[in-house]
Design a protein around this motif. Structure first.
Motif, PDB file in Angstrom:
ATOM      1  N   UNK A 112      53.447  42.334  38.434  1.00  0.00           N
ATOM      2  CA  UNK A 112      52.524  41.705  37.486  1.00  0.00           C
ATOM      3  C   UNK A 112      52.886  40.243  37.237  1.00  0.00           C
ATOM      4  N   UNK A 113      54.181  39.933  37.268  1.00  0.00           N
ATOM      5  CA  UNK A 113      54.617  38.549  37.069  1.00  0.00           C
ATOM      6  C   UNK A 113      54.121  37.648  38.193  1.00  0.00           C
ATOM      7  N   UNK A 114      53.967  38.215  39.392  1.00  0.00           N
ATOM      8  CA  UNK A 114      53.438  37.444  40.510  1.00  0.00           C
ATOM      9  C   UNK A 114      51.931  37.270  40.378  1.00  0.00           C
ATOM     10  N   UNK A 115      51.256  38.369  40.052  1.00  0.00           N
ATOM     11  CA  UNK A 115      49.805  38.342  39.866  1.00  0.00           C
ATOM     12  C   UNK A 115      49.356  39.718  39.400  1.00  0.00           C
ATOM     13  N   UNK A 116      48.363  39.789  38.506  1.00  0.00           N
ATOM     14  CA  UNK A 116      47.839  41.092  38.077  1.00  0.00           C
ATOM     15  C   UNK A 116      47.293  41.914  39.236  1.00  0.00           C
ATOM     16  N   UNK A 117      46.930  41.247  40.330  1.00  0.00           N
ATOM     17  CA  UNK A 117      46.359  41.940  41.483  1.00  0.00           C
ATOM     18  C   UNK A 117      47.372  42.172  42.601  1.00  0.00           C
ATOM     19  N   UNK A 118      48.642  41.787  42.353  1.00  0.00           N
ATOM     20  CA  UNK A 118      49.666  41.982  43.386  1.00  0.00           C
ATOM     21  C   UNK A 118      50.322  43.347  43.211  1.00  0.00           C
ATOM     22  N   UNK A 119      50.437  44.100  44.322  1.00  0.00           N
ATOM     23  CA  UNK A 119      51.037  45.429  44.255  1.00  0.00           C
ATOM     24  C   UNK A 119      51.973  45.624  45.453  1.00  0.00           C
TER      25      UNK A 119
END
Length: 203
Positions: A112-119
């Motif tokens: 989430x710290x990278x991006x809300x859409x990053x998994x």
């Protein structure tokens, strides 16, 4: 005369469980709490009938470290679904969230710290992992609970055109073993998926 409705035409839950979206009664909440105790989870992390979640599925919020419990914590009993996700007990669903998702909270926060859409783990694979992890880690689950959790993971993979290569624990749960073959370690290992299209394997 009993009128039979063709399965293809009736409104099956198809893995969505009880989605009537009504608030849980006090009696139902007490039952859910008894299932929380059964799997030895921390009751203080569970929230019932939250206004912002009442129309959603039971879920784990990794930012708040809370599990929001809604109507679909209960299995589908209206249409006779045979989908393993519809058949899972309340305890198995709670285990999926508490032992299956919460254990990976650090990963979710880092992503989430990278991006809300990053998994790091694809969402459907994360759901497979949650069910398998819960089956392995949650205490006091019945054999049926474990079986439904493992089959849920298998079904989820199939929904994304993949198969899961079963480890010894999964084979034990689904197929059973003789007494002499029961000494199996339940370690959490990478899950191997095989694409239905290209037979590509990934963990």
């Amino acid at each position: 005369m009993i009128k039979l409705i063709a399965q293809d035409n009736k409104h099956m839950a198809n893995g969505m469980r009880d989605m009537s979206r009504t608030p849980l009664t006090n009696k139902e909440i007490e039952y859910v709490k008894s299932e929380i105790q059964r799997i030895e989870a921390d009751e203080s992390l569970f929230v019932f009938n939250d206004a912002d979640h009442i129309h959603s599925s039971t879920c784990y919020n990794f930012i708040e470290d809370r599990i929001y419990v809604t109507r679909n914590v209960f299995p589908d009993t209206k249409y006779g679904s045979v989908h393993p996700r519809d058949l899972m007990s309340v305890g198995a669903v709670l285990a999926h969230e508490y032992y299956g998702h919460r254990i990976y909270r650090d990963e979710y926060i880092s992503d989430y710290k990278q991006s809300p859409d990053f998994h790091t783990t694809e969402l459907w694979q994360d759901e497979c992992r949650a069910s398998i992890t819960a089956a392995k880690l949650a205490p006091n689950l019945t054999e049926k609970d474990k079986s439904n959790l493992i089959m849920d993971a298998i079904y989820r993979a199939q929904e994304y055109n993949h198969r899961i290569e079963m480890d010894d624990f999964m084979r034990e749960v689904i197929y059973g073993y003789t007494t002499g073959e029961k000494n199996i370690t339940h370690r959490i290992r990478p899950i191997t998926y095989v694409s239905e299209k290209g037979q590509e394997r990934n963990e």
